[in-house]
Design a protein around this motif. Structure first.
Motif, short mmCIF file in Angstrom:
data_model
loop_
_atom_site.label_atom_id
_atom_site.label_comp_id
_atom_site.label_asym_id
_atom_site.label_seq_id
_atom_site.Cartn_x
_atom_site.Cartn_y
_atom_site.Cartn_z
N LYS A 134 -39.43 45.85 -14.00
CA LYS A 134 -39.39 44.67 -14.86
C LYS A 134 -39.77 43.45 -14.04
O LYS A 134 -39.25 43.22 -12.96
N ILE A 135 -40.72 42.67 -14.57
CA ILE A 135 -41.18 41.44 -13.93
C ILE A 135 -40.61 40.27 -14.73
O ILE A 135 -40.96 40.09 -15.90
N SER A 136 -39.72 39.49 -14.12
CA SER A 136 -39.08 38.38 -14.81
C SER A 136 -39.52 37.06 -14.20
O SER A 136 -39.30 36.82 -13.01
N LEU A 137 -40.15 36.23 -15.02
CA LEU A 137 -40.60 34.91 -14.57
C LEU A 137 -39.54 33.87 -14.94
O LEU A 137 -39.05 33.85 -16.07
N ARG A 138 -39.22 33.00 -14.00
CA ARG A 138 -38.13 32.04 -14.20
C ARG A 138 -38.58 30.62 -13.87
O ARG A 138 -39.61 30.41 -13.22
N THR A 139 -37.75 29.68 -14.28
CA THR A 139 -37.88 28.31 -13.84
C THR A 139 -36.47 27.73 -13.76
O THR A 139 -35.50 28.39 -14.13
N TYR A 140 -36.35 26.51 -13.27
CA TYR A 140 -35.05 25.85 -13.22
C TYR A 140 -34.83 25.06 -14.50
O TYR A 140 -35.73 24.35 -14.97
N GLU A 141 -33.62 25.16 -15.05
CA GLU A 141 -33.29 24.34 -16.21
C GLU A 141 -33.25 22.87 -15.82
O GLU A 141 -33.64 22.00 -16.60
N GLU A 142 -32.74 22.60 -14.65
CA GLU A 142 -32.65 21.24 -14.12
C GLU A 142 -32.40 21.32 -12.62
O GLU A 142 -32.17 22.40 -12.09
N TYR A 143 -32.49 20.15 -11.96
CA TYR A 143 -32.43 20.12 -10.49
C TYR A 143 -31.15 19.48 -9.96
O TYR A 143 -31.14 18.88 -8.89
N ILE A 144 -30.05 19.65 -10.71
CA ILE A 144 -28.73 19.29 -10.19
C ILE A 144 -27.99 20.57 -9.80
O ILE A 144 -27.59 20.74 -8.65
N THR A 145 -27.83 21.49 -10.74
CA THR A 145 -27.18 22.77 -10.43
C THR A 145 -28.19 23.83 -10.03
O THR A 145 -27.82 24.87 -9.51
N TYR A 146 -29.47 23.60 -10.32
CA TYR A 146 -30.53 24.59 -10.10
C TYR A 146 -30.25 25.87 -10.89
O TYR A 146 -30.55 26.98 -10.44
N GLN A 147 -29.69 25.69 -12.09
CA GLN A 147 -29.49 26.82 -12.99
C GLN A 147 -30.85 27.38 -13.40
O GLN A 147 -31.74 26.64 -13.81
N GLU A 148 -31.01 28.69 -13.30
CA GLU A 148 -32.29 29.31 -13.63
C GLU A 148 -32.30 29.80 -15.08
O GLU A 148 -31.26 30.12 -15.65
N LYS A 149 -33.49 29.83 -15.65
CA LYS A 149 -33.66 30.44 -16.96
C LYS A 149 -34.93 31.30 -16.95
O LYS A 149 -35.88 31.02 -16.21
N LEU A 155 -42.62 24.12 -11.92
CA LEU A 155 -42.49 25.14 -10.90
C LEU A 155 -41.93 26.39 -11.56
O LEU A 155 -40.88 26.36 -12.19
N VAL A 156 -42.66 27.51 -11.45
CA VAL A 156 -42.20 28.78 -12.01
C VAL A 156 -42.15 29.80 -10.88
O VAL A 156 -42.88 29.68 -9.89
N PHE A 157 -41.29 30.81 -11.01
CA PHE A 157 -41.10 31.69 -9.86
C PHE A 157 -40.55 33.05 -10.26
O PHE A 157 -40.06 33.25 -11.37
N TRP A 158 -40.65 33.96 -9.31
CA TRP A 158 -40.10 35.31 -9.42
C TRP A 158 -39.19 35.58 -8.22
O TRP A 158 -39.50 35.17 -7.10
N HIS A 159 -38.09 36.29 -8.43
CA HIS A 159 -37.32 36.87 -7.33
C HIS A 159 -37.77 38.32 -7.22
O HIS A 159 -37.47 39.14 -8.08
N LEU A 160 -38.51 38.63 -6.16
CA LEU A 160 -39.08 39.97 -5.99
C LEU A 160 -38.60 40.53 -4.66
O LEU A 160 -39.25 40.38 -3.63
N GLY A 161 -37.44 41.19 -4.68
CA GLY A 161 -36.90 41.76 -3.46
C GLY A 161 -36.67 40.70 -2.41
O GLY A 161 -35.89 39.77 -2.59
N PHE A 212 -39.40 35.12 -2.62
CA PHE A 212 -39.33 34.10 -3.67
C PHE A 212 -40.77 33.67 -3.91
O PHE A 212 -41.37 32.96 -3.08
N VAL A 213 -41.37 34.14 -4.99
CA VAL A 213 -42.79 33.94 -5.27
C VAL A 213 -42.93 32.84 -6.31
O VAL A 213 -42.28 32.89 -7.36
N TYR A 214 -43.76 31.83 -6.05
CA TYR A 214 -43.81 30.70 -6.96
C TYR A 214 -45.21 30.12 -7.09
O TYR A 214 -46.10 30.37 -6.27
#
Length: 470
Positions: free
Chosen positions: A36-51, A75-81, A84-86
């Protein structure tokens, strides 16, 4: 943190700037076949909560395609092992990427709460050196040595002349570039050099880069400087005649409205948006310090969440509340939905109405194995009073199944594999770790004592105090 550069193909939209639009990212890397390939971004830059923006399962050749909407460049990114790919994705553009070959975390990496992923910035191969990711990568390669130079000399005397020279040198490389997002990136990154070179004081930098500028709260370069400039702002403001009331306003009155009013007296701000963003940052940061009462901060945050003047920041207040209370007694712990040894999914909600003794372990831990025997005795003795839920951090569900087939344990065992971030959410730094959750689904003890620390008596004391045991 190591950085690698990879290439990607990019299809350009017909206009230079698009405010909102569809984005497609596709690629092939055979080592991800079936993953599964999941692409994420940050909801905001205070808590750095990911979505999660989009998800896809790579086919037998490792090929996948992700399609999603973006309102603005992000900024969009993947956690791949281990990686941190962005990349910086712009609305209305299509990207074809080459992911790095798969490199899974080792067992030691996975159990290390301080493990840091290696950064991988994806680069376009169109030959257009003015594409955003090309520009940022080129800037970072020039900027990096200057940043290191000033960071190493931060405890020395201020060196404003060197900062001027560095910024002028960097800017010369990008004369004629007219990309709005990159212009902001350039502005706030070079401002960081001025900041760490002590060329200007925080208030001067605030006036230069924030007071009369748009509040770019979704731009990571803007927010990086923002965090530096407004760090410990409540403490500094509290030392002034105007601001000394801040401690009474937060600790006693617990009033978001009054807090906004006294901050309005500080000419460092212009308008509600920047002021409310500073309030959120400092409420978040001060929760982990000792100057303000934590319960008072929670109350102010809750008021912000419900009636914040800047409506778009209300979800940020909610994220901060969730973060700071997630392991506090009296608040719901992080939720989960994990598989048991039979492949059935179970969640924390399934145990509502009962006391839950939640613990985190893994099968090869001597400490865990020793306490499993104590848990077994305890559960047989007190089964009617509470439930035990053990979340195992072993590499595979099959290992959990094999372990349970060899042992006669009758309480609930779950495998963390469907939600590996659960270890981070519960701040697990050692195995075993225990929590006691009440029938209302809220934490009672965080952490809770282990079976060897007289948990039985602790449980009975808690139940008596809550009227659940005579």
């Amino acid at each position: 943190m190591s950085r690698f550069l990879l290439v990607l193909s990019l299809g350009f939209a017909s206009v230079a700037i698009v405010y909102g639009g569809n984005v497609q990212i596709s690629g092939c890397e055979v080592s991800y076949a079936g993953s599964k390939i999941s692409l994420r971004t940050y909801e905001e830059y205070i808590t750095y909560q990911e979505k999660i923006l989009a998800e896809a399962t790579a086919d037998a050749n490792g090929c996948f395609s992700l399609e999603f909407q973006l309102e603005r460049t992000s900024l969009v990114f993947w956690h791949l092992g281990k990686y941190f790919v962005y990349l910086y994705a712009e609305p209305g553009k299509d990207y074809h990427i080459n992911l790095p070959p798969r490199a899974d975390k080792t067992e030691a990496d996975r159990l290390n709460p301080y493990f840091t992923e290696e950064e991988v910035h994806l680069l376009p191969v169109t030959g257009d050196s003015r594409e955003l990711n090309h520009l940022i990568t080129r800037f970072d390669s020039i900027y990096g040595p200057y940043y290191s130079q000033f960071a190493l000399s931060v405890y020395g005397p201020p060196d404003p002349a060197s900062a001027d020279t560095a910024v002028e040198t960097i800017l010369r490389h990008f004369n004629g570039i007219n990309h709005p997002y990159f212009s902001d990136y350039l502005l706030y990154k070079t401002a960081i050099l001025r900041c760490i070179a002590s060329q200007y004081k925080a208030r001067s930098l605030s006036a230069m880069y924030f007071r009369n500028h748009p509040v770019l709260f979704e731009n990571p370069a803007y927010m990086e400087l923002f965090h530096r400039i407004y760090d410990s702002y409540f403490s500094y403001f509290g030392r002034t005649d105007t601001g000394k009331a801040i401690y009474d306003v937060i600790n006693r009155k617990q009033s978001y409205t009054t807090l906004r009013r006294i901050l309005a007296a500080d000419d460092v701000f212009k308008g509600d948006t920047l002021r409310d963003l500073v309030i959120l940052k400092n409420l978040h940061d001060e929760f982990y310090r000792n100057s303000f009462n934590r319960n008072a901060i929670i109350h102010v945050l809750d008021s912000f969440r419900l009636q914040g003047q800047v409506v778009m920041f209300r979800p940020v207040a909610a994220n901060i509340l969730k973060k700071v209370t997630r392991l506090m007694a009296g608040y719901p712990p992080p939720s989960f939905r994990l598989q048991d040894s039979q492949g059935n999914f179970k969640s924390l909600e399934d145990f509502k109405g009962r006391y839950v003794y939640l613990n985190f372990c893994y099968c090869s831990s001597y400490s865990c194995l020793k306490e499993f025997e104590m848990l077994n005795t305890l559960y047989k003795k007190l089964k009617g009073y509470f439930e035990i839920v053990t979340i195992l951090a072993d590499p595979t569900l099959q290992k959990v199944t094999d372990f349970l087939n060899q042992n006669d344990y009758s309480w609930t065992f779950l495998h963390y594999g469907q939600q590996p971030d659960i270890l981070k959410e519960y701040d697990i730094r050692a195995f075993p770790t225990y929590f006691l959750i009440g029938p209302d689904g809220k934490l009672i003890l965080s952490p809770a004592p282990s079976p060897a620390e007289n948990f039985q008596q602790t449980l009975f004391n808690v139940m008596r105090s809550r009227g659940d045991l005579q």
